[in-house]
Scaffold this motif. Structure first.
Motif, short mmCIF file in Angstrom:
data_model
loop_
_atom_site.label_atom_id
_atom_site.label_comp_id
_atom_site.label_asym_id
_atom_site.label_seq_id
_atom_site.Cartn_x
_atom_site.Cartn_y
_atom_site.Cartn_z
N SER B 30 0.84 -1.20 0.00
CA SER B 30 0.00 0.00 0.00
C SER B 30 0.87 1.25 0.00
O SER B 30 1.92 1.29 0.64
CB SER B 30 -0.89 0.02 1.24
N TYR B 32 1.43 5.36 0.43
CA TYR B 32 1.05 6.66 0.98
C TYR B 32 2.06 7.66 0.42
O TYR B 32 3.26 7.51 0.64
CB TYR B 32 1.09 6.64 2.50
N TYR B 50 -1.58 11.75 -0.31
CA TYR B 50 -2.53 10.74 -0.74
C TYR B 50 -2.38 9.54 0.19
O TYR B 50 -1.31 8.94 0.29
CB TYR B 50 -2.27 10.29 -2.19
N LEU B 51 -3.50 9.20 0.86
CA LEU B 51 -3.50 8.02 1.72
C LEU B 51 -4.42 6.95 1.14
O LEU B 51 -4.10 5.75 1.14
CB LEU B 51 -3.94 8.40 3.14
N SER B 52 -5.60 7.38 0.68
CA SER B 52 -6.58 6.47 0.08
C SER B 52 -7.69 7.32 -0.50
O SER B 52 -7.68 8.54 -0.38
CB SER B 52 -7.13 5.49 1.11
N GLY B 53 -8.65 6.66 -1.17
CA GLY B 53 -9.82 7.38 -1.65
C GLY B 53 -9.58 8.02 -3.00
O GLY B 53 -8.92 7.46 -3.87
N SER B 54 -10.12 9.22 -3.18
CA SER B 54 -10.05 9.91 -4.46
C SER B 54 -8.61 10.05 -4.92
O SER B 54 -7.73 10.44 -4.15
CB SER B 54 -10.69 11.29 -4.35
N THR B 55 -8.39 9.76 -6.19
CA THR B 55 -7.01 9.81 -6.71
C THR B 55 -6.54 11.23 -6.99
O THR B 55 -5.36 11.47 -7.17
CB THR B 55 -6.90 8.98 -8.00
N LYS B 69 -2.18 4.65 -10.21
CA LYS B 69 -1.60 3.37 -9.79
C LYS B 69 -1.00 2.62 -10.97
O LYS B 69 0.07 2.01 -10.86
CB LYS B 69 -2.68 2.51 -9.13
#
Lengths: 115, 114
Positions: B30, B32, B50-55, B69
């Motif tokens: 994963s 971050y 950016y951790l997660s969610g909307s790119t 990604k």
């Protein structure tokens, strides 16, 4: 109301001397760091302390010794300074217990020049 | 191992022009990702993360970055730069293996000309 402060801002010294850099944070963070930024601006972590406990110790000469008297302070002592130690040293802090990837807050840096 | 590559060491641009600072990462776990800015003679300041969610991540001072990604990229953009944006910009990836730490790229010097 400075968040992360370092002293001194500039440090000029002769080879072979011993010197210390102090760092204090008033953000209530539980983790503090020392970074070294070389002349090419490359930034690399040296040490990390969480609740006064050493958790990261990168490949750093043992002439460098960090000391954390409490959660708000992390000092860096350097023995027998060498020319290659010339760099900008940054202190930083973060809330590790809110997730280790939380924002790190940086101090203004200490520019060390070894002559 | 996790690492970041900033492809451009310097990016010169005129005021009010758009800018993109490139960052590619390598990671098998994963991710971050962070962008920090360093103004002259100052410490680093977080622009965005950016951790997660909307790119698409929006940060301070009108900057934004897109996590891609498939291309393992996290490029930083601003549609119209100001002289005051002149600074060093660092991309970083959080490494959570063995010990938690930020791995920084080598930095991109953004120079904005009038």
């Amino acid at each position: 109301d400075t968040a992360v402060s370092q002293t001194p801002k500039y440090l000029v010294t002769q080879m072979g001397n011993d010197k210390s850099i102090k760092c204090e944070q008033n953000l209530g963070h539980d983790t503090m760091y020392w970074y070294k930024q070389d002349s090419k601006k490359f930034l690399k972590i040296m040490f990390s302390y969480n609740n006064k406990e050493l958790i990261i110790n990168e490949t750093v000469p043992n002439r460098f010794s960090p000391k954390s008297p409490d959660k708000a302070h992390l000092n860096l002592h350097i023995n027998s300074l060498e020319l290659g130690d010339s760099a900008v040293y940054f202190c930083a802090s973060s809330h590790q217990d809110r997730g280790p990837y939380n924002e790190q807050f940086f101090g203004p840096g200490t520019r060390l020049t070894v002559l | 191992a996790q690492s970041v590559t900033q492809l451009d060491s310097q990016v010169p641009v005129f005021e009010e022009a758009p800018v993109e600072l490139r960052c590619n990462y390598s990671s098998s776990v994963s991710v971050y990702l962070f962008w920090y800015v360093q103004y002259p003679n100052q410490g680093l300041q977080l622009l965005l993360k950016y951790l997660s969610g909307s790119t698409l991540v929006k940060g301070i001072n009108g900057f934004e970055a897109e996590f891609n990604k498939s291309q393992t990229s996290f490029h930083l953009r601003k549609p119209s730069v100001h002289i005051s944006d002149t600074a060093e910009y660092f991309c970083a990836v959080f490494r959570s293996y063995n010990t938690d730490k930020l791995i920084f790229g080598t930095g991109t010097r953004l120079q904005v000309f009038p």
